[in-house]
Design an enzyme around this catalytic site. Structure first.
Site, PDB file in Angstrom:
ATOM      1  N   GLU A 120       0.831  -1.208   0.000  1.00 52.30           N
ATOM      2  CA  GLU A 120       0.000   0.000   0.000  1.00 52.30           C
ATOM      3  C   GLU A 120       0.864   1.255   0.000  1.00 52.30           C
ATOM      4  OE1 GLU A 120      -2.257  -1.602   3.367  1.00 52.30           O
ATOM      5  OE2 GLU A 120      -4.040  -1.084   2.223  1.00 52.30           O
ATOM      6  N   GLU A 127      -3.986  -9.339   3.971  1.00 52.40           N
ATOM      7  CA  GLU A 127      -4.751  -8.980   5.159  1.00 52.40           C
ATOM      8  C   GLU A 127      -5.943  -9.913   5.404  1.00 52.40           C
ATOM      9  OE1 GLU A 127      -3.547  -6.959   2.929  1.00 52.40           O
ATOM     10  OE2 GLU A 127      -2.741  -5.146   3.863  1.00 52.40           O
TER      11      GLU A 127
HETATM   12  N1  T1G Z   1       4.217  -7.651  11.541  1.00 48.10           N
HETATM   13  C1  T1G Z   1       4.949  -8.077  12.604  1.00 48.10           C
HETATM   14  N2  T1G Z   1       5.738  -9.176  12.584  1.00 48.10           N
HETATM   15  C2  T1G Z   1       5.768  -9.874  11.446  1.00 48.10           C
HETATM   16  C3  T1G Z   1       5.027  -9.512  10.299  1.00 48.10           C
HETATM   17  C4  T1G Z   1       4.229  -8.333  10.392  1.00 48.10           C
HETATM   18  N3  T1G Z   1       3.524  -7.882   9.354  1.00 48.10           N
HETATM   19  N4  T1G Z   1       5.272 -10.421   9.335  1.00 48.10           N
HETATM   20  C5  T1G Z   1       6.125 -11.310   9.847  1.00 48.10           C
HETATM   21  N5  T1G Z   1       6.428 -10.985  11.109  1.00 48.10           N
HETATM   22  C6  T1G Z   1       7.359 -11.686  11.992  1.00 48.10           C
HETATM   23  C7  T1G Z   1       6.901 -13.091  12.320  1.00 48.10           C
HETATM   24  O1  T1G Z   1       6.025 -13.062  13.434  1.00 48.10           O
HETATM   25  C8  T1G Z   1       8.237 -13.742  12.652  1.00 48.10           C
HETATM   26  O2  T1G Z   1       8.584 -13.269  13.947  1.00 48.10           O
HETATM   27  C9  T1G Z   1       9.204 -13.087  11.679  1.00 48.10           C
HETATM   28  O3  T1G Z   1       8.586 -11.866  11.272  1.00 48.10           O
HETATM   29  C10 T1G Z   1       9.485 -13.921  10.470  1.00 48.10           C
HETATM   30  O4  T1G Z   1       8.204 -14.274   9.944  1.00 48.10           O
HETATM   31  C11 T1G Z   1      -2.846  -1.639   7.068  1.00 48.10           C
HETATM   32  C12 T1G Z   1      -3.349  -3.962   8.210  1.00 48.10           C
HETATM   33  C13 T1G Z   1       6.493 -11.577   5.517  1.00 48.10           C
HETATM   34  C14 T1G Z   1       6.119 -13.571   4.059  1.00 48.10           C
HETATM   35  O5  T1G Z   1       0.068 -10.391   6.684  1.00 48.10           O
HETATM   36  O6  T1G Z   1       3.392 -13.508   5.508  1.00 48.10           O
HETATM   37  O7  T1G Z   1      -0.327  -4.519   6.594  1.00 48.10           O
HETATM   38  O8  T1G Z   1       8.922 -15.512  15.024  1.00 48.10           O
HETATM   39  O9  T1G Z   1       8.591 -16.763  10.017  1.00 48.10           O
HETATM   40  O10 T1G Z   1       8.660 -17.273   6.435  1.00 48.10           O
HETATM   41  O11 T1G Z   1      -3.398  -2.906   5.214  1.00 48.10           O
HETATM   42  O12 T1G Z   1       6.013 -13.395   7.759  1.00 48.10           O
HETATM   43  O13 T1G Z   1      10.879 -14.228  14.115  1.00 48.10           O
HETATM   44  O14 T1G Z   1       9.649 -13.397  16.161  1.00 48.10           O
HETATM   45  O15 T1G Z   1       6.720 -15.750   8.618  1.00 48.10           O
HETATM   46  O16 T1G Z   1      10.315 -15.385   5.852  1.00 48.10           O
HETATM   47  C15 T1G Z   1      -0.070  -7.672   6.399  1.00 48.10           C
HETATM   48  C16 T1G Z   1       2.548 -11.522   7.293  1.00 48.10           C
HETATM   49  C17 T1G Z   1      -0.009  -7.110   7.762  1.00 48.10           C
HETATM   50  C18 T1G Z   1       2.368 -10.524   6.166  1.00 48.10           C
HETATM   51  C19 T1G Z   1       7.907 -13.588   5.789  1.00 48.10           C
HETATM   52  N6  T1G Z   1       1.122  -8.467   6.183  1.00 48.10           N
HETATM   53  N7  T1G Z   1       3.870 -12.095   7.241  1.00 48.10           N
HETATM   54  O17 T1G Z   1       7.838 -15.001   5.866  1.00 48.10           O
HETATM   55  O18 T1G Z   1       9.177 -15.398   7.987  1.00 48.10           O
HETATM   56  S1  T1G Z   1      -1.461  -6.242   8.112  1.00 48.10           S
HETATM   57  C20 T1G Z   1       1.080  -9.802   6.373  1.00 48.10           C
HETATM   58  C21 T1G Z   1       4.151 -13.092   6.349  1.00 48.10           C
HETATM   59  C22 T1G Z   1      -1.350  -4.852   7.134  1.00 48.10           C
HETATM   60  C23 T1G Z   1      -2.461  -2.850   6.259  1.00 48.10           C
HETATM   61  C24 T1G Z   1      -2.601  -4.109   6.960  1.00 48.10           C
HETATM   62  C25 T1G Z   1       5.526 -13.654   6.460  1.00 48.10           C
HETATM   63  C26 T1G Z   1       6.516 -13.073   5.439  1.00 48.10           C
HETATM   64  P1  T1G Z   1       9.583 -14.157  14.875  1.00 48.10           P
HETATM   65  P2  T1G Z   1       8.106 -15.643   9.162  1.00 48.10           P
HETATM   66  P3  T1G Z   1       9.067 -15.826   6.493  1.00 48.10           P
END
Ligand code: T1G
Length: 693
Positions: A105, A125
């Site tokens: 975004e 999301e």
């Molecule tokens: N926020 C905080 N922590 C996150 C995170 C995030 N968005 N994404 C990953 N982590 C942490 C996860 O908990 C782990 O922590 C570490 O990063 C590695 O993650 C307004 C509301 C990005 C593809 O949904 O899909 O934006 O265990 O093991 O396999 O519209 O993480 O190391 O302490 O999964 O390499 C939208 C979610 C948010 C993406 C990486 N974004 N993340 O995969 O590592 S809402 C998502 C993933 C938003 C806006 C909205 C995957 C990854 P720890 P991992 P990975």
């Protein structure tokens, strides 16, 4: 650091730097906005690049901040994006590796987007029970078009950057230096005016109402109990039916609604629960793991074959060992048949099938498996048999090999003690069908070495399993809890319910399958064998005799074509059986119980709170490291409804005082002695706390 600022010639570069994925938390947003303001104020700066350090451009908003004041604190993500879009100098998003959610975004609010190929682009999301809440539902359709944008937003699935040319002004070569290439691009467009803004574009989709109505109907059918998918359709619809700013307002309103829903909180709980499950407090994350380049599986039955497939799917060669050639042949044929079924469904290529089968070898001799890095036994569930196997493994396996047992009910410490290397022994409890179920209970013996545990956790990821660590106790986490659940199901039959009512109530609550259909699937004789052992070992624990009477009728379940229900060939439906129901009613009479009408609410409370109470005991005893681990066990291994977050999370949403009050009420009823409230539950309820706090 959360965002760095550098100037290369006339180009300012703002690098988001909030490991591990540059989640855009408040500090990151603040530093980045300061960078934009600094660049705006510097006359030498003619263009601005935003990029990400490390392994992501940005994984999106910082989910850890949600439902806390930080999430919406200024500068909010909206403010950050509006500052970029409103910049008087061109802002270029330089994207690599991962660009998701709020990260995408943000890039849509920039004037230009450039990328390396292979970057994962997504608005995921919806998988968190949300919708893109920082303009994604309004901007993405303006760049990709209504249909591709709607598909990306409703599915939440990533698309590689090179497959989205419409999104990018330039996609560099795979071996290009992203920053240098982006700077060259920025210098090229620095003087171009007017600055291109996505918000100024229009979504052109003739007859969009018909498409949107079709989308609503389709999404409503597949969304089940989750509200987010349909909200995604409605907000994306606003990109064609409303002016941009009105659409943004509508999106905001619907986002703020979803972020408060239990379904979204449950999905976000599960997101973190899955990741934290691999963290063991006394095993440092950088504990060296043992190389697992080959495996041996003892036993080519249903479990052994399924376990072998997990390794083959991960590209790890397997030697399958059995005592008799025909058992080996049967096991290998079953593995091949399973792969051929997947091939027929178009989910596996012939090449992959051949590759996997090519990694499979077999033997009748223990001497031939000694060099395997791990051996997993999946032999008959009897301690004597396990002893013979482990003594043999102790003799033949190379030093440092991991000796894993797939036992589901036996004492892993006793099994380890059959060897001279208990430190190399661990439990790897797969769930049937082992090549399908995600859950892997990793049972840590008292002697299990830390590097063996770390290796098992890393291996579970490689096998695409959700590994949850359990201590040694009867039934570990999942089965120990399901025993209390099954006890209550039996008592409910004695008091007035019938299998169909109990199952329907459980399935209405969201369980994939009620307790009696589950028994028929797993085999009622398995529970029968465990209860026979219990009657001797723990006579103080009472069970309903109905399940025993059912087995004495030879009704073991689907495998005998009849259990609590009748089954017809080729038909998975369960048909109530009059003889079984008559047996149940007669048994109540034999017990002198006047059957009563039982509400679905009571059925659900007694089934679910039986899980919660036992889960609290498991937590207290340190068998499970944390409540969210218990939730992961139930979400990935026992068909607990995802939208309720797992038994412990669900209890938190009900309120622990309410759970405790219900348990105390049932403790006054039939077989009330089964309801001894766990001290931890009582303590947390008294302190107004939650399991997952
Ligand atoms: N926020 C905080 N922590 C996150 C995170 C995030 N968005 N994404 C990953 N982590 C942490 C996860 O908990 C782990 O922590 C570490 O990063 C590695 O993650 C307004 C509301 C990005 C593809 O949904 O899909 O934006 O265990 O093991 O396999 O519209 O993480 O190391 O302490 O999964 O390499 C939208 C979610 C948010 C993406 C990486 N974004 N993340 O995969 O590592 S809402 C998502 C993933 C938003 C806006 C909205 C995957 C990854 P720890 P991992 P990975």
């Amino acid at each position: 650091m959360t965002a760095e600022y550098q100037v290369h010639g006339a180009v300012a570069v703002i690098t988001l730097n909030n490991p591990p994925v540059n989640g855009m938390g408040l500090e990151t947003r603040t530093a980045a906005v300061l960078g934009l303001q600094r660049a705006a104020a510097d006359d030498a700066v003619k263009a601005i690049i935003i990029t990400g350090a490390g392994k992501a451009f940005s994984g999106g908003a910082d989910i850890k901040e949600f439902n806390t004041p930080k999430a919406l604190a200024e500068p909010s993500l909206h403010t950050f994006i509006a500052t970029a879009e409103g910049s008087s100098k061109p802002v270029v998003a330089a994207i690599h590796t991962v660009c998701m959610g709020g990260g995408l975004e943000l890039s849509l609010g920039c004037h230009y987007r450039v990328a390396l190929p292979g970057a994962q682009i997504a608005l995921p999301e919806v998988k968190l029970g949300l919708l893109p809440g920082a303009g994604g539902t309004q901007r993405l359709p303006r760049v990709l078009g209504l249909e591709p944008a709607l598909n990306m937003i409703v599915s939440g699935n990533p698309v590689p950057s090179e497959k989205l040319p419409a999104l990018f002004d330039e996609i560099f070569a795979a071996d290009a230096d992203l920053l240098q290439s982006a700077i060259a691009f920025a210098e090229k467009i620095a003087a171009v005016r007017p600055l291109p803004k996505v918000r100024d574009r229009k979504v052109d989709y003739p007859n969009h109402e018909a498409f949107l109505q079709f989308s609503r109907n389709t999404v409503k059918a597949m969304a089940g109990p989750f509200p987010a998918p349909l909200e995604c359709v409605e907000t994306v619809a606003a990109s064609v039916t409303m002016k941009f700013d009105d659409g943004m307002k509508f999106e905001r309103e619907r986002f703020l609604h979803l972020i408060q829903t239990t379904e979204s909180k449950a999905l976000r709980h599960a997101f973190f629960a899955e990741r934290v499950a691999s963290k063991v407090p006394d095993v440092p994350a950088d504990t060296p793991v043992r190389a697992i380049k080959s495996a041996a599986i003892i036993g080519a039955g249903t479990m052994g074959g399924g376990i072998a497939m997990n390794f083959l799917n991960a590209g790890i060669p397997v030697t399958l060992l059995e005592q008799k050639q025909e058992a080996l042949d049967k096991g290998i044929a079953t593995i091949r048949k399973n792969y051929e079924n997947t091939l027929k469904k178009g989910k596996l290529t012939q090449e992959k099938l051949d590759q996997r089968m090519g990694l499979l070898s077999s033997t009748l001799s223990y001497e031939e498996i000694g060099q395997a890095d791990i051996v997993v036994e999946a032999v008959f569930e009897e301690l004597g048999v396990k002893e013979a196997v482990f003594r043999k493994l102790d003799d033949v396996m190379k030093p440092g090999a991991i000796l894993a047992t797939n036992t589901s009910t036996l004492d892993v410490d006793k099994i380890a003690a059959f060897t001279r290397r208990p430190q190399d022994v661990i439990g790897t409890h797969f769930f049937s069908p082992a090549n399908v179920m995600k859950l892997l209970e990793i049972v840590r013996g008292k002697e299990t070495a830390k590097d063996v545990l770390a290796t098992a956790l890393a291996l579970s990821k490689k096998l695409k399993k959700t590994g949850v660590v359990s201590g040694v106790c009867d039934g570990f986490i999942g089965n120990r809890m399901i025993e209390q659940y099954s006890r209550q199901a039996g008592f409910l039959l004695e008091e007035g319910a019938l299998p169909e009512q109990v199952d329907k109530a459980a399935e209405k609550f969201g369980f994939a399958m009620g307790p009696f259909r589950m028994g028929d699937l797993a085999g009622n004789d398995i529970g029968w064998a465990i209860r026979k052992r219990r009657y001797v070992e723990k006579p103080e624990i009472s069970y309903s005799k109905t399940a025993d009477l059912l087995c004495e009728m030879g009704r073991y379940g689907q495998k005998t074509g009849a259990g609590w229900y009748d089954y017809k060939a080729g038909d998975r439906k369960a048909y109530a059986n009059d003889e079984v129901n008559a047996m149940i009613v007669q048994h109540s009479a034999d017990l002198g119980i006047t059957r009563r009408k039982i509400s679905d609410e009571e059925i659900v409370e007694r089934l679910v709170y039986a899980l919660v109470n036992e889960g609290a005991l498991i937590l207290e005893e340190g068998i499970a490291l944390r409540a969210s681990d218990i939730d992961m066990v139930y979400l990935t291994g026992y068909g607990f409804p995802l939208y309720r977050g797992g038994p412990m999370f669900y209890a938190d949403t009900v309120g622990l005082p309410n759970v405790l009050a219900a348990i105390n009420k049932y403790a006054q009823g039939h077989q009330g002695k089964a309801w001894k409230p766990a001290p931890l539950l009582q303590q947390l309820a008294a302190e107004g706390k939650t399991f997952n706090s």
